[in-house]
Design a protein around this motif. Structure first.
Motif, PDB file in Angstrom:
ATOM      1  N   PRO A 201      67.505  17.552  74.029  1.00 20.83           N
ATOM      2  CA  PRO A 201      68.462  18.161  75.023  1.00 20.83           C
ATOM      3  C   PRO A 201      68.270  18.706  76.316  1.00 20.83           C
ATOM      4  O   PRO A 201      66.959  18.800  76.503  1.00 20.83           O
ATOM      5  CB  PRO A 201      68.812  19.719  73.924  1.00 20.83           C
ATOM      6  CG  PRO A 201      68.366  19.199  72.632  1.00 20.83           C
ATOM      7  CD  PRO A 201      67.398  18.221  72.768  1.00 20.83           C
ATOM      8  N   LEU A 202      69.212  18.809  77.216  1.00 23.71           N
ATOM      9  CA  LEU A 202      68.978  19.127  78.526  1.00 23.71           C
ATOM     10  C   LEU A 202      67.975  20.806  78.678  1.00 23.71           C
ATOM     11  O   LEU A 202      67.247  20.795  79.400  1.00 23.71           O
ATOM     12  CB  LEU A 202      70.097  19.203  79.346  1.00 23.71           C
ATOM     13  CG  LEU A 202      70.016  19.262  81.041  1.00 23.71           C
ATOM     14  CD1 LEU A 202      69.516  17.819  81.180  1.00 23.71           C
ATOM     15  CD2 LEU A 202      71.201  19.665  81.492  1.00 23.71           C
ATOM     16  N   ALA A 203      68.509  21.444  77.653  1.00 20.28           N
ATOM     17  CA  ALA A 203      67.867  22.889  77.868  1.00 20.28           C
ATOM     18  C   ALA A 203      66.194  22.540  77.538  1.00 20.28           C
ATOM     19  O   ALA A 203      65.159  23.453  78.302  1.00 20.28           O
ATOM     20  CB  ALA A 203      68.426  23.789  77.029  1.00 20.28           C
ATOM     21  N   ALA A 204      65.885  21.883  76.786  1.00 20.75           N
ATOM     22  CA  ALA A 204      64.504  21.717  76.161  1.00 20.75           C
ATOM     23  C   ALA A 204      63.764  20.860  77.258  1.00 20.75           C
ATOM     24  O   ALA A 204      62.602  21.123  77.541  1.00 20.75           O
ATOM     25  CB  ALA A 204      64.484  20.760  75.022  1.00 20.75           C
ATOM     26  N   LEU A 205      64.545  20.122  78.121  1.00 23.03           N
ATOM     27  CA  LEU A 205      64.037  18.971  79.323  1.00 23.03           C
ATOM     28  C   LEU A 205      63.688  20.219  80.353  1.00 23.03           C
ATOM     29  O   LEU A 205      62.597  20.030  81.086  1.00 23.03           O
ATOM     30  CB  LEU A 205      65.116  18.003  79.810  1.00 23.03           C
ATOM     31  CG  LEU A 205      64.497  17.187  80.823  1.00 23.03           C
ATOM     32  CD1 LEU A 205      63.166  16.498  80.500  1.00 23.03           C
ATOM     33  CD2 LEU A 205      65.576  16.331  81.469  1.00 23.03           C
ATOM     34  N   ALA A 206      64.467  21.038  80.641  1.00 27.64           N
ATOM     35  CA  ALA A 206      64.413  22.477  81.610  1.00 27.64           C
ATOM     36  C   ALA A 206      63.125  23.104  81.331  1.00 27.64           C
ATOM     37  O   ALA A 206      62.279  23.748  81.910  1.00 27.64           O
ATOM     38  CB  ALA A 206      65.311  23.218  81.787  1.00 27.64           C
ATOM     39  N   ARG A 207      63.079  23.303  79.893  1.00 25.89           N
ATOM     40  CA  ARG A 207      61.811  24.317  79.461  1.00 25.89           C
ATOM     41  C   ARG A 207      60.623  23.440  79.493  1.00 25.89           C
ATOM     42  O   ARG A 207      59.692  24.057  79.986  1.00 25.89           O
ATOM     43  CB  ARG A 207      62.106  24.550  77.579  1.00 25.89           C
ATOM     44  CG  ARG A 207      61.222  25.438  77.280  1.00 25.89           C
ATOM     45  CD  ARG A 207      61.501  25.944  75.902  1.00 25.89           C
ATOM     46  NE  ARG A 207      61.760  24.837  75.026  1.00 25.89           N
ATOM     47  CZ  ARG A 207      62.700  24.726  74.036  1.00 25.89           C
ATOM     48  NH1 ARG A 207      63.298  25.670  73.809  1.00 25.89           N
ATOM     49  NH2 ARG A 207      62.836  23.510  73.329  1.00 25.89           N
ATOM     50  N   GLY A 208      60.665  22.121  79.315  1.00 22.95           N
ATOM     51  CA  GLY A 208      59.404  21.283  79.540  1.00 22.95           C
ATOM     52  C   GLY A 208      58.884  21.545  80.979  1.00 22.95           C
ATOM     53  O   GLY A 208      57.617  21.798  81.471  1.00 22.95           O
ATOM     54  N   PHE A 209      59.940  21.522  81.914  1.00 21.11           N
ATOM     55  CA  PHE A 209      59.559  21.791  83.346  1.00 21.11           C
ATOM     56  C   PHE A 209      59.003  23.071  83.558  1.00 21.11           C
ATOM     57  O   PHE A 209      58.063  23.346  84.376  1.00 21.11           O
ATOM     58  CB  PHE A 209      60.661  21.048  84.328  1.00 21.11           C
ATOM     59  CG  PHE A 209      60.472  19.667  84.421  1.00 21.11           C
ATOM     60  CD1 PHE A 209      61.012  18.637  83.425  1.00 21.11           C
ATOM     61  CD2 PHE A 209      59.807  19.020  85.526  1.00 21.11           C
ATOM     62  CE1 PHE A 209      60.622  17.342  83.612  1.00 21.11           C
ATOM     63  CE2 PHE A 209      59.911  17.775  85.904  1.00 21.11           C
ATOM     64  CZ  PHE A 209      60.333  16.787  84.927  1.00 21.11           C
ATOM     65  N   ALA A 210      59.530  23.954  83.134  1.00 26.82           N
ATOM     66  CA  ALA A 210      59.142  25.328  83.343  1.00 26.82           C
ATOM     67  C   ALA A 210      57.781  25.582  82.704  1.00 26.82           C
ATOM     68  O   ALA A 210      56.914  26.332  83.335  1.00 26.82           O
ATOM     69  CB  ALA A 210      60.256  26.327  82.487  1.00 26.82           C
ATOM     70  N   ARG A 211      57.536  24.860  81.660  1.00 29.87           N
ATOM     71  CA  ARG A 211      56.015  25.201  81.185  1.00 29.87           C
ATOM     72  C   ARG A 211      55.029  24.091  82.091  1.00 29.87           C
ATOM     73  O   ARG A 211      53.989  24.596  82.244  1.00 29.87           O
ATOM     74  CB  ARG A 211      55.956  24.429  79.572  1.00 29.87           C
ATOM     75  CG  ARG A 211      56.536  25.445  78.629  1.00 29.87           C
ATOM     76  CD  ARG A 211      56.430  24.845  77.222  1.00 29.87           C
ATOM     77  NE  ARG A 211      56.906  25.718  76.234  1.00 29.87           N
ATOM     78  CZ  ARG A 211      57.128  25.490  75.010  1.00 29.87           C
ATOM     79  NH1 ARG A 211      57.042  24.041  74.448  1.00 29.87           N
ATOM     80  NH2 ARG A 211      57.751  26.297  74.099  1.00 29.87           N
ATOM     81  N   LEU A 212      55.515  22.966  82.572  1.00 25.59           N
ATOM     82  CA  LEU A 212      54.660  22.441  83.618  1.00 25.59           C
ATOM     83  C   LEU A 212      54.472  23.339  84.706  1.00 25.59           C
ATOM     84  O   LEU A 212      53.490  23.227  85.400  1.00 25.59           O
ATOM     85  CB  LEU A 212      55.416  21.092  84.204  1.00 25.59           C
ATOM     86  CG  LEU A 212      55.443  19.878  83.530  1.00 25.59           C
ATOM     87  CD1 LEU A 212      55.972  18.818  84.588  1.00 25.59           C
ATOM     88  CD2 LEU A 212      54.040  19.616  83.320  1.00 25.59           C
ATOM     89  N   ALA A 213      55.545  24.063  85.198  1.00 26.13           N
ATOM     90  CA  ALA A 213      55.426  24.987  86.248  1.00 26.13           C
ATOM     91  C   ALA A 213      54.366  26.071  86.187  1.00 26.13           C
ATOM     92  O   ALA A 213      53.788  26.595  86.900  1.00 26.13           O
ATOM     93  CB  ALA A 213      56.855  25.280  86.557  1.00 26.13           C
ATOM     94  N   SER A 214      54.657  26.722  84.900  1.00 29.48           N
ATOM     95  CA  SER A 214      53.549  27.857  84.629  1.00 29.48           C
ATOM     96  C   SER A 214      52.414  27.731  83.838  1.00 29.48           C
ATOM     97  O   SER A 214      51.642  28.553  83.975  1.00 29.48           O
ATOM     98  CB  SER A 214      54.485  29.084  83.660  1.00 29.48           C
ATOM     99  OG  SER A 214      54.852  28.340  82.396  1.00 29.48           O
TER     100      SER A 214
END
Lengths: 355, 355
Positions: A201-214
């Protein structure tokens, strides 16, 4: 369900004269460091293929395995391992350095050949009567990194692109952990460059990038590896894409603020380290023009200074063969409303928040 | 209303592995010689820009004005005036012959320059260190025809591309009459090649092609002019597009049965002279891959023998840079159902109808 597409809203309109000639539907998710959806437009739960947008995730094992240090890879080699590069001389040199440091040869690259994205280099090859080779493939840096990993792990490099190879199993495990998803073999496709790509899911992809970020939700070692990869890209923005291309423009102008990566079929993602935010866009019809415009509009709203760095992209002008302006790419009413509801960092920066 | 797009159905699905990765919505109209809609899928009443699909209509004044006969134009010159050509030597020669017979010079072409659609000729230009010129523009034959008309009508050729020029006024009048629509200045856009393009409903565009096919509703002189233009294209299919391109494949394999013409932003049209039928397709997001696939599927259902001529296109395989099959373009359930409801000429041909 698997692959069914529901009625995503129109995100981008393409005008000609005073009419809308074409439009692009899609979905977009913006996730903060706590995993909360700040924005969910369209169906963000449907599995989508992230394609090249997850090259940095695919490159993490290069660092985590110790291969990067064992081979003495520098920032340019790490950046090219995360790249969808233009195939210019500077990109080929970085791929060759990566391969040489690992003692590998470009004949091992399994990505296939295509004309360089760079028109200038394509023209040079054509002028010389040459054909493109695997090293010109925009994914050759990723493949070189995967080969180096295989070698460092003591695996047979041959067949490194196959789903059952240890390198791909490791990539699958890492994406699964960072994005918090199970990657099912039933939802596997083969990418343009022949490695597996898994839908989620796209939401999980965005969450993965949030984790990369933080770095939140990642082990300290993985968070450090992610920072190191993003830092390598910020230091070498031209290597990650190429002159005139969106991700290079963004990372050159907003180094440290936005790690940006596009993928085929209308995917664009970002990690915003200063805000701990992840962004993912998927255009239903796969159009790059719409993904890039929607992505630029999101960044302009979320990131201080992005409106200036992306001024050219945000104008969205469509010019014809004589350079006349004949239309534009613009936000749909649905996307405009969603953007208006997001916090504006440019305003926030002007009014210091009480602490 | 003007430009608003409602919920057109998904016509084409793009798969990767076992999932649908992207999709394309759109509308399609099939109209018979009596003006009846045999098929109306999606919003066929919304104004759309026909773009290059109406080049044959734009070329009719060349014959109706007497210019074609006055200048002694042959079939290749008429075919190139209807073309979106690939810019190969054979196309440039036809444009130059047209210009020379009218005593005109290619410096008058106002279409702007772009690299030839033909990769082979692009490579040759690059190898020679040259840049593309206006004559390489896929529309240069249309522009040459418009210049010849202007000259024959005693008009100043300069500015022939402008909406207020007599040549464009004549084109507007003819399209309006054939398609049975008012062309409003408010619904005018400027095309990629700088001439006006007017938006009108897809159903009217299909009706115009049905009239081209049958001659019904046209004056005898106009019906004859349309037959002459289509005949010139059937005799020179490579001139209308180029090697390997859909309209050339169709008109080479189905000459006399299908006059086919695509346009930018996902438009494809056909006149079927033997059946008196007109077809028009518009993909909402402008994708050529979807317009061509939907169009090929329609022809395969409507025209005897088209399934064999278009076998390659109908397979719809998506291959990656190493030639592996990784997905396909296919009809959506909505398009499949609509196709199933159309009469099948292949079956009809096998069972002689009682008379």
């Amino acid at each position: 369900m698997t692959g069914a597409m529901h009625d995503d809203p129109i995100l981008i309109e393409v005008t000609r004269g005073s009419l809308v000639e074409s439009n692009h539907r899609g979905a977009t998710a913006v996730v903060d460091a706590d995993g909360r959806l700040l924005l969910a437009l369209g169906d963000v739960a449907r599995p989508i293929f992230p394609r090249s947008a997850v090259k940095a995730l695919q490159a993490l094992p290069l660092i985590e395995s110790g291969a990067a240090d064992a081979f003495g890879l520098g920032e340019p080699e790490l950046a090219i391992a995360c790249a969808s590069h233009s195939g210019d001389a500077i990109h080929l040199a970085a791929v060759r350095t990566l391969l040489a440091k690992a003692g590998l040869d470009e004949s091992l690259l399994a990505c296939g050949a295509h004309w360089p994205i760079s028109e200038r280099t394509t023209r040079e090859l054509m002028r010389a009567g040459r054909s493109p080779e695997a090293i010109h493939n925009n994914c050759s840096g990723k493949h070189a990194g995967m080969l180096a990993k295989a070698l460092h792990l003591g695996l047979d490099p041959s067949g490194y692109e196959r789903p059952e190879h240890g390198v791909q199993e490791e990539v699958r495990r890492i994406i699964s952990e960072i994005c918090g998803v199970e990657l099912e073999r039933a939802e596997m496709g083969i990418d343009g460059c022949s490695v597996p790509t898994f839908a989620f899911p796209l939401a999980a992809l965005a969450r993965g990038f949030a984790r990369l970020a933080s770095g939140e939700g990642l082990s300290p070692a993985r968070a450090a590896a992610a920072r190191r990869l993003m830092g390598a890209c910020f230091a070498n923005p031209v290597l990650v894409a190429g002159e005139g291309r969106l991700d290079t423009i963004i990372m050159r102008g907003l180094a440290g603020s936005v790690f940006a990566k596009g993928g085929a079929e209308g995917i664009h993602c970002a990690a915003l380290p200063e805000l701990g935010i992840g962004i993912a866009v998927k255009i239903d019809d796969g159009a790059k023009r719409a993904a890039e415009t929607a992505f630029a509009l999101l960044l302009a709203k979320l990131v201080a200074g992005a409106d200036q760095v992306l001024a050219g992209e945000l104008q969205g002008q469509i010019r014809n063969w004589r350079g006349l302006k004949v239309g534009e790419l613009r936000a749909s009413p649905a996307l405009s409303a969603a953007l208006a509801a997001l916090p504006n960092p440019n305003v926030a920066a002007a009014v210091p928040a009480p602490r």
